[in-house]
Design a protein around this motif. Structure first.
Motif: not given
Length: 189
Positions: A61-62, A76-77, A109-110, A120-121
């Motif tokens: 998810v980005v 950020a990951v 929202d991730y 996510s990132g």
């Protein structure tokens, strides 16, 4: 307007640009715009809750939250050091100086996806120059600069295009419940 029309407009422009290349995509891209992030992630929680049967199909998810110049230079990951390395490699290939860090944060929202183990990132402000207009009476359209959107569109459209056309599987994998609990426990200690 800043939080989060700037991110929404950036997402819409990225989608518009990438749509003309969709026949070259080797993976799916789903663009979703949520509401209620500031009120407990209402929209993203509802999405995750109503799409439980599809979550295994989501590799990464980005999340495009508030954007400004510093967010075009940092990403950020979360939950995947392998994905961090993969994304850093893409930025190096396209000669973009973007600092990609494997960090743990819970600010947008991730988060509902992360709680389901999905890596996510997000664009990130590692320079700590966050515009002071956010969540103030100055958070209006007149104070959002189009060049903030343009620079982030350029960076993240290139990244997503590379991810979408890559023939190799993404290194991001959904964490199993046991690994998720262990990862969460380590982050909280």
């Amino acid at each position: 307007a800043f939080d989060n029309v700037s991110g929404v407009v950036t997402v819409m422009e990225i989608a518009r640009l990438l749509s003309s290349f969709k026949d070259s995509f080797r993976r799916k891209l789903r663009v979703i715009i949520y509401t209620g992030e500031e009120l407990g992630f209402i929209g993203s929680k509802a999405y995750v809750g109503s799409h439980k049967d599809e979550l295994d199909d989501i590799s990464f998810v980005v999340n495009m939250d508030s954007i400004f110049p510093a967010t075009s230079r940092g990403m950020a990951v979360m939950w995947s050091p392998e994905m961090r390395d993969y994304i850093a490699g893409i930025f190096a290939t396209i000669q973009r100086e973007v600092d990609v860090k494997n960090i743990f944060c819970m600010s947008s929202d991730y988060l509902p996806f992360m709680l389901e183990g999905i890596p996510s990132g997000r664009p990130a402000d590692f320079e700590k120059v966050f515009p002071p207009i956010s969540h103030t009476s100055k958070d209006i359209l007149e104070n959002i600069r189009i060049d903030w959107v343009q620079i982030n569109v350029n960076v993240y459209a290139q990244l997503l295009a590379r991810i979408l056309i890559d023939e190799d599987p993404l290194p991001a994998k959904r964490l199993l419940r046991t690994k998720l609990k262990n990862s969460w426990r380590k982050k909280m200690l």
